[in-house]
Each structure stands twice: as structure tokens, then as C-alpha cells.
Design a protein around this motif. Structure first.
Motif, PDB file in Angstrom:
ATOM      1  N   GLY A  93       0.819  -1.211   0.000  1.00  0.00           N
ATOM      2  CA  GLY A  93       0.000   0.000   0.000  1.00  0.00           C
ATOM      3  C   GLY A  93       0.852   1.259   0.000  1.00  0.00           C
ATOM      4  N   GLU A  94       0.592   2.140   0.959  1.00  0.00           N
ATOM      5  CA  GLU A  94       1.342   3.400   1.050  1.00  0.00           C
ATOM      6  C   GLU A  94       2.615   3.263   1.872  1.00  0.00           C
ATOM      7  N   HIS A  95       2.885   2.059   2.350  1.00  0.00           N
ATOM      8  CA  HIS A  95       4.002   1.882   3.289  1.00  0.00           C
ATOM      9  C   HIS A  95       5.266   1.398   2.569  1.00  0.00           C
ATOM     10  N   LEU A  96       5.780   2.234   1.689  1.00  0.00           N
ATOM     11  CA  LEU A  96       7.055   1.998   1.026  1.00  0.00           C
ATOM     12  C   LEU A  96       8.077   2.958   1.624  1.00  0.00           C
ATOM     13  N   TYR A  97       9.173   2.390   2.156  1.00  0.00           N
ATOM     14  CA  TYR A  97      10.161   3.195   2.860  1.00  0.00           C
ATOM     15  C   TYR A  97      11.574   2.874   2.377  1.00  0.00           C
ATOM     16  N   TRP A  98      12.478   3.785   2.704  1.00  0.00           N
ATOM     17  CA  TRP A  98      13.891   3.638   2.346  1.00  0.00           C
ATOM     18  C   TRP A  98      14.731   3.920   3.579  1.00  0.00           C
ATOM     19  N   ALA A  99      15.708   3.067   3.837  1.00  0.00           N
ATOM     20  CA  ALA A  99      16.627   3.343   4.938  1.00  0.00           C
ATOM     21  C   ALA A  99      17.287   4.704   4.757  1.00  0.00           C
ATOM     22  N   SER A 100      17.577   5.061   3.512  1.00  0.00           N
ATOM     23  CA  SER A 100      18.276   6.324   3.242  1.00  0.00           C
ATOM     24  C   SER A 100      17.468   7.556   3.644  1.00  0.00           C
ATOM     25  N   ASN A 101      16.132   7.389   3.743  1.00  0.00           N
ATOM     26  CA  ASN A 101      15.321   8.520   4.192  1.00  0.00           C
ATOM     27  C   ASN A 101      15.581   8.867   5.654  1.00  0.00           C
ATOM     28  N   TYR A 102      16.220   7.935   6.373  1.00  0.00           N
ATOM     29  CA  TYR A 102      16.483   8.137   7.797  1.00  0.00           C
ATOM     30  C   TYR A 102      17.938   8.495   8.082  1.00  0.00           C
ATOM     31  N   PHE A 103      18.733   8.766   7.050  1.00  0.00           N
ATOM     32  CA  PHE A 103      20.158   9.004   7.278  1.00  0.00           C
ATOM     33  C   PHE A 103      20.403  10.189   8.212  1.00  0.00           C
ATOM     34  N   ASP A 104      19.634  11.259   8.078  1.00  0.00           N
ATOM     35  CA  ASP A 104      19.816  12.406   8.968  1.00  0.00           C
ATOM     36  C   ASP A 104      19.555  12.008  10.418  1.00  0.00           C
ATOM     37  N   ARG A 105      18.462  11.263  10.630  1.00  0.00           N
ATOM     38  CA  ARG A 105      18.129  10.832  11.987  1.00  0.00           C
ATOM     39  C   ARG A 105      19.176   9.868  12.523  1.00  0.00           C
ATOM     40  N   MET A 106      19.676   8.978  11.684  1.00  0.00           N
ATOM     41  CA  MET A 106      20.700   8.034  12.138  1.00  0.00           C
ATOM     42  C   MET A 106      21.969   8.766  12.565  1.00  0.00           C
ATOM     43  N   TYR A 107      22.324   9.793  11.815  1.00  0.00           N
ATOM     44  CA  TYR A 107      23.511  10.571  12.182  1.00  0.00           C
ATOM     45  C   TYR A 107      23.301  11.230  13.547  1.00  0.00           C
ATOM     46  N   GLU A 108      22.123  11.796  13.758  1.00  0.00           N
ATOM     47  CA  GLU A 108      21.819  12.415  15.054  1.00  0.00           C
ATOM     48  C   GLU A 108      21.924  11.395  16.180  1.00  0.00           C
ATOM     49  N   LEU A 109      21.437  10.193  15.943  1.00  0.00           N
ATOM     50  CA  LEU A 109      21.467   9.170  16.992  1.00  0.00           C
ATOM     51  C   LEU A 109      22.886   8.671  17.235  1.00  0.00           C
ATOM     52  N   ALA A 110      23.712   8.633  16.194  1.00  0.00           N
ATOM     53  CA  ALA A 110      25.119   8.275  16.391  1.00  0.00           C
ATOM     54  C   ALA A 110      25.808   9.324  17.253  1.00  0.00           C
ATOM     55  N   VAL A 111      25.513  10.591  17.009  1.00  0.00           N
ATOM     56  CA  VAL A 111      26.069  11.676  17.842  1.00  0.00           C
ATOM     57  C   VAL A 111      25.591  11.527  19.280  1.00  0.00           C
ATOM     58  N   ALA A 112      24.314  11.137  19.438  1.00  0.00           N
ATOM     59  CA  ALA A 112      23.778  10.953  20.793  1.00  0.00           C
ATOM     60  C   ALA A 112      24.540   9.855  21.534  1.00  0.00           C
ATOM     61  N   LEU A 113      24.896   8.767  20.832  1.00  0.00           N
ATOM     62  CA  LEU A 113      25.689   7.716  21.467  1.00  0.00           C
ATOM     63  C   LEU A 113      27.061   8.232  21.880  1.00  0.00           C
ATOM     64  N   ILE A 114      27.686   9.024  21.030  1.00  0.00           N
ATOM     65  CA  ILE A 114      28.996   9.600  21.373  1.00  0.00           C
ATOM     66  C   ILE A 114      28.868  10.450  22.636  1.00  0.00           C
ATOM     67  N   LYS A 115      27.833  11.257  22.692  1.00  0.00           N
ATOM     68  CA  LYS A 115      27.649  12.157  23.850  1.00  0.00           C
ATOM     69  C   LYS A 115      27.412  11.385  25.137  1.00  0.00           C
ATOM     70  N   LYS A 116      26.887  10.153  25.010  1.00  0.00           N
ATOM     71  CA  LYS A 116      26.691   9.307  26.194  1.00  0.00           C
ATOM     72  C   LYS A 116      27.958   8.527  26.548  1.00  0.00           C
ATOM     73  N   GLY A 117      29.002   8.703  25.749  1.00  0.00           N
ATOM     74  CA  GLY A 117      30.211   7.921  25.969  1.00  0.00           C
ATOM     75  C   GLY A 117      30.079   6.498  25.475  1.00  0.00           C
ATOM     76  N   LYS A 118      29.109   6.250  24.580  1.00  0.00           N
ATOM     77  CA  LYS A 118      28.823   4.901  24.119  1.00  0.00           C
ATOM     78  C   LYS A 118      29.299   4.648  22.683  1.00  0.00           C
ATOM     79  N   ALA A 119      30.062   5.584  22.122  1.00  0.00           N
ATOM     80  CA  ALA A 119      30.611   5.389  20.783  1.00  0.00           C
ATOM     81  C   ALA A 119      31.879   6.209  20.651  1.00  0.00           C
ATOM     82  N   TYR A 120      32.812   5.726  19.835  1.00  0.00           N
ATOM     83  CA  TYR A 120      34.080   6.417  19.650  1.00  0.00           C
ATOM     84  C   TYR A 120      34.614   6.154  18.246  1.00  0.00           C
ATOM     85  N   VAL A 121      35.489   7.035  17.798  1.00  0.00           N
ATOM     86  CA  VAL A 121      36.114   6.904  16.486  1.00  0.00           C
ATOM     87  C   VAL A 121      37.381   6.063  16.624  1.00  0.00           C
ATOM     88  N   CYS A 122      37.492   5.040  15.772  1.00  0.00           N
ATOM     89  CA  CYS A 122      38.615   4.107  15.821  1.00  0.00           C
ATOM     90  C   CYS A 122      39.352   4.149  14.487  1.00  0.00           C
TER      91      CYS A 122
END
Length: 551
Positions: A93-122
Motif C-alpha cells: 500500500g502506502e508503506h514503502l520506505y527507504w533506509a536512506s530517508n532516515y540518514f539524517d536521523r541516524m547521524y543524530e542518533l550516532a552523535v547521541a551515542l557519542i555524547k553518552k560515551g557509548k561510541a568512539y572513532v577508531c
């Protein structure tokens, strides 16, 4: 709850409990293909489970393209995937989605993990990190950069996004547990640098999320209640849960089920791509391929594929299903729904000596012996006919059901005829049968009540249509082409998996629409190819009438 889907399984038992306990009011599932290849029979099980579950519970199933790896993706695959799902009878039906539509949100959530000390650059390469990760029975070592400050990691991640590092120079890792017995929890990579043009986002990003990071977030954003995956993702589930818990977002839940595996079939997309690229098959839709488009072109039905998925069921048991079961299901479906027609694949000429030279007749034959509603067709008859070479034998025994000199045989729906003599070539091969017919037996029955045990099919030589007929067989010669670790799976490709012949067909078959399925009487099940035209008829053999004997 819908009455359309009545099957149940352990996941449905879980859903029943979730509904009873008020955890969910609307059931939301998803089918998340990567657009890097064509769907195959294994995907059909996931499709029927994802969409079928939503139908059963009156919920919805999303089609979501997991387009997080732009190097391998193509719009050709996107279109083919949608076509295959609709062919199976499902609609998002109308429920066609793309992971790429969420790239902005995913980037924000990755930053949120860094701010919690739960992610780092290796900055370790993937090979270098393996030395730090260790083995399941041994704890890993803390990699360089794991103790970097939050500010340092935020700055480094920003540089990754801005393209200030080369591809592969560094990744963003989740900071979890380098001693966990589950290697997927030992600081997995969640973002990598990849300079590749994306079909949807263009050149906006030079960093892309890893599948394990993206998938659970996509499920969460879309409100997926029951995220169903195959068993190899079971060890990934703790990471799925950790990411959603740390981000404090909607908690989708992942459930695992066993894959559909078949004997004589290879379902690895990577290996299927090899077959295409190296010319072992003519393309993704080659009728020998286990792709849904290949099976459709060969004449397999969507109902038979869904029936197989129902019979195999949804369990956690990793087994293998015999191809004979699948073929039996297909034959049952084709036997019920295929129109009948006559075709001669290995022709021998019959001359009816006492049939008038100028006479032509038309006989009305049923399109299906058990389904009168499918009507009849007109089949022309004349002095010269084609019959199958196997329908004549010298000095034939009584149990033989074809012609031999002196024996009367029924020409289906037409007349009784007797073979009087034969012509042979220099090699002793029969070329012509000389017969006489009984004009009083029109329709194929004798007014005096004499019994004729043998009935054979035929095609009028004067009206026959020459057609290219492709006789397909199994692509591999062994049940498990991946079972011998000393050999390449391509070593087991069947050299006789395709034989192309010219057959003699009754004229109505030339007018068949591509994709129309027939039972060529006494020969097998065939399907008009996608390239079939009235001027150049082409038919693919779907299956023989009966299963071949096991060797």
C-alpha cells in the motif's frame, strides 16, 4: 483478525500473547530487502511470513529498501523486487520506505551515542581490529581511541562526515564490552567512510551506517512491533536491543526463524551473481535460476511457492527441504490449473493412406478434462500427422501403449488408426509410419464397441506450428553443491540443464500470451516464454509430468 491467513507458528503464538497482554494494538511487520540483487525462493518464505502475519492480524507490513550500501545497489533491483512481491500476491500500500530517508536521523542518533560515551572513532583497519577483538573464548583488548574524550570523538566524527578522512581511514564504533562472549558486542563498527554516489541521497553523505546500527533504528522509527529475521541474525539480537535501549527510542523486537533451503539449489546472492556475470546462465531470470523472476518465467506459480512456504512452516530448526516436495506441489497446482494442448517434441511423420488428400476436419477438444468451465478448443486434422517418436516400437510388447505394425491406436479425440508399415533411414531410425484409419470411429470411439487400450497425441502436419522449446532440468547434479569444500559449486553445474529443440505444436499455441501455462498432453508442463510471439513461438518446460526416478 483476518480469515485469509489461518496458519500459525511460534511467532504467531508470541503475537497472540502480546495482544492478550495489551503490549500491542496494531501489529506492524516489515520486509527489508537490500536492493543489490533479485529475490529468490528463500526470500519468498520471509515475504509470506512478514506480509502474511500482517494480514492475519489486520495490521500492516512495510516494504523497506535497506539501501545503506550504495556501491552494490541498483534501481533495476528495486523495480524487480516490487514486481516479485506483487506477483506473490502481496501489497504494501502506502508503506514503502527507504533506509536512506532516515540518514539524517541516524547521524543524530550516532552523535547521541557519542555524547553518552557509548561510541568512539577508531582508526584501526578491520584487519587490525581483529587482533584486538580476540576470540569467543578469550577476552579482547582495548583498542586505541577507546578512551578518547567525548569532545575528541565528536570532533573526529564531524570530520568523518565532512570528508576529511580517506575511505577506510576510520570507523565509528559502539563502545560496549571487549570481553563479551558474543563477538558482535565487542565494539562493533556502526559507521564507515564510503565515497559512493547514492541513488536516493546523491553525494550528500560520504559516511554510511552499518546494517546492524541502521536496521534496528529503521524498525524503531517505523514502529515495527515484530521484526522477523533468519537464524543467522540471532547472535546480532543483543546488539539490536542494546542500540535501542541506549538511544531510549521505541523498542521494536527481533524474532528469528529458519531459512528455506532446498536440495539441488544454491541461494547465495553472491553466487547467483557469479552465475550471471560468468555466463553460466542467461540472466537473473534464467528459468534455471532459483530467483522468483526465473521461476515465474519457467512457469512456476505464485500459489505453489506460497504453498511450499506453508508446508515447510516457520520454526527455528535449520533443515533442508527436498526439491521433490516443491516439484510435487508445483505439479499438483499445474495439473489443476493448466490448459491442455497437444505438442510433439520428437516428431515422426504419420501418413493416413486412406484419408482423402483434400479433406481437413476440426475436432473440439476440452481445454481441461475435469473443468468444463474452461471450455474447448478447435484442433485441425489432416492426412499427415506428427506423433512422438516414442509412440512407435518394432515388435512391441502388449504393455506398450503406442503404434506397432498391425496394432490399432486411438488418435486422441479424432479416429482409431492402424499402423501397416514403416519407413526407416540408413541408420535404422523410423521416419514415416503408413497407417489407415476407420472413418466410423470419429471422435475416437468404435461403434461396434471394440476396445482400444492405447491413446496417443498428435498434431496435424499441415497446420503444425514450429516452436523453439527449451527443455530445462536442474541446474546442479548433486543435492548439495556447497557440500564439497574441496570444489567450487560451479563444478557441479549440470551440462544438460538446458536442451533446445524444435517441436510441432497445435496452431492455437502460437497465440498464447507470454506466461500462459499448458500441459502438453503426455509430455509435460510448459510455459510460453516472455519472448514468445505468434511469429516466433517459444516455450519453456516447467516440469515433466512425473518426477524422475531417484538414481
Amino acid at each position: 483478525m483476518s480469515d485469509e491467513i489461518k496458519t500459525t507458528n511460534f511467532i504467531h503464538d508470541i503475537i497472540d500473547a502480546d495482544i492478550a497482554e495489551g503490549r500491542h494494538q496494531t501489529i506492524v511487520t516489515r520486509f527489508p530487502p537490500e536492493p543489490n540483487g533479485y529475490l529468490h525462493i528463500g526470500h519468498a518464505k520471509a515475504i509470506t511470513l512478514d506480509f502474511g502475519t500482517a494480514l492475519k492480524y489486520g495490521g500492516r507490513c512495510h516494504l523497506r529498501f535497506d539501501d545503506t550500501n550504495p556501491e552494490a545497489e541498483d534501481i533495476e533491483y528495486v523495480n524487480a523486487i516490487q514486481e516479485d512481491i506483487k506477483w506473490l500476491g502481496f501489497d504494501w500500500g502506502e508503506h514503502l520506505y527507504w533506509a536512506s530517508n532516515y540518514f539524517d536521523r541516524m547521524y543524530e542518533l550516532a552523535v547521541a551515542l557519542i555524547k553518552k560515551g557509548k561510541a568512539y572513532v577508531c582508526h584501526l583497519s578491520s584487519e587490525e581490529f581483529k587482533d584486538y577483538r580476540g576470540a569467543p573464548t578469550e577476552p579482547g583488548k582495548e583498542p586505541p581511541g577507546r578512551k578518547n574524550s567525548i569532545e575528541e570523538n565528536l570532533a573526529l566524527f564531524e570530520k568523518m562526515k565532512n570528508g576529511e578522512f580517506e575511505d577506510g581511514a576510520c570507523v565509528l564504533r559502539a563502545r560496549i564490552d571487549m570481553t563479551s562472549p558474543n563477538l558482535h558486542l565487542r565494539d562493533p563498527a556502526i559507521y564507515r567512510i564510503k565515497r559512493a554516489h547514492h541513488h536516493n541521497t546523491g553525494d550528500k553523505w560520504c559516511i554510511y551506517p552499518m546494517y546492524d546500527f541502521a536496521h534496528c533504528i529503521e524498525d524503531s522509527i517505523e514502529g515495527v512491533t515484530h521484526s522477523m529475521c533468519t537464524m543467522e541474525f540471532e547472535v546480532h539480537r543483543p546488539l539490536y536491543d542494546w542500540i535501542l535501549e541506549e538511544l531510549d527510542v521505541f523498542r521494536s523486537h527481533q524474532f528469528e526463524f529458519s531459512k528455506l533451503n532446498l536440495t539441488y539449489v544454491v541461494l547465495s546472492k553472491r553466487r547467483l551473481l557469479q552465475l550471471v556475470n560468468e555466463g553460466y546462465v542467461t540472466g537473473w531470470d534464467d528459468p534455471r535460476m532459483p530467483t522468483l523472476c526465473g521461476m515465474r518465467r519457467r512457469g512456476f506459480t505464485a500459489d505453489a511457492i506460497k504453498k511450499l512456504c506453508e508446508v515447510v512452516g516457520c520454526t527455528k530448526y535449520e533443515g533442508i527441504t527436498e526439491i521433490e516436495l516443491f516439484e510435487s506441489i508445483i505439479r499438483d497446482d499445474l495439473n489443476e490449473h493448466s490448459l491442455r494442448a497437444m505438442a510433439v517434441v520428437d516428431p515422426v511423420k504419420v501418413i493416413i493412406e486412406n484419408y482423402p488428400e483434400e479433406l481437413e476436419e476440426n475436432f473440439e477438444l476440452p481445454n481441461h478434462p475435469q473443468q468444463e468451465e474452461l471450455g474447448t478448443r478447435t484442433v485441425p486434422f489432416s492426412k499427415e500427422l506428427w506423433i512422438e517418436r516414442t509412440d512407435y516400437m518394432d515388435d512391441a510388447p502388449n504393455k506398450f501403449r503406442g503404434f506397432t505394425v498391425g496394432r490399432e491406436v486411438r488418435l486422441r479425440g479424432a479416429y482409431l488408426a492402424t499402423c501397416n508399415s514403416v519407413e526407416k533411414d540408413a541408420d535404422g531410425n523410423v521416419t514415416v509410419l503408413h497407417c489407415t484409419y476407420d472413418p466410423e470411429t470419429k471422435g475416437g470411439s468404435a461403434p461396434d464397441g471394440r476396445k482400444v487400450r492405447s491413446t496417443i497425441h498428435w498434431v496435424s502436419a499441415k497446420h503444425a506450428v514450429d516452436a523453439e522449446v527449451r527443455l530445462y532440468d536442474r541446474l546442479y547434479t548433486v543435492e548439495n553443491p556447497l557440500g564439497d569444500k574441496e570444489k567450487d559449486f560451479k563444478d557441479f553445474i549440470n551440462p544438460d540443464s538446458l536442451e533446445t529443440i524444435t517441436a510441432k505444436l497445435e496452431p492455437i499455441l502460437a497465440q498464447a500470451a507470454p506466461g500462459t501455462r499448458f500441459q502438453f498432453e503426455r509430455v509435460g508442463y510448459f510455459c510460453a516464454d516472455k519472448d514468445h510471439t505468434p511469429e516466433s513461438p517459444v516455450f519453456n518446460r516447467t516440469l515433466t509430468l512425473r518426477a524422475p526416478r531417484k538414481k
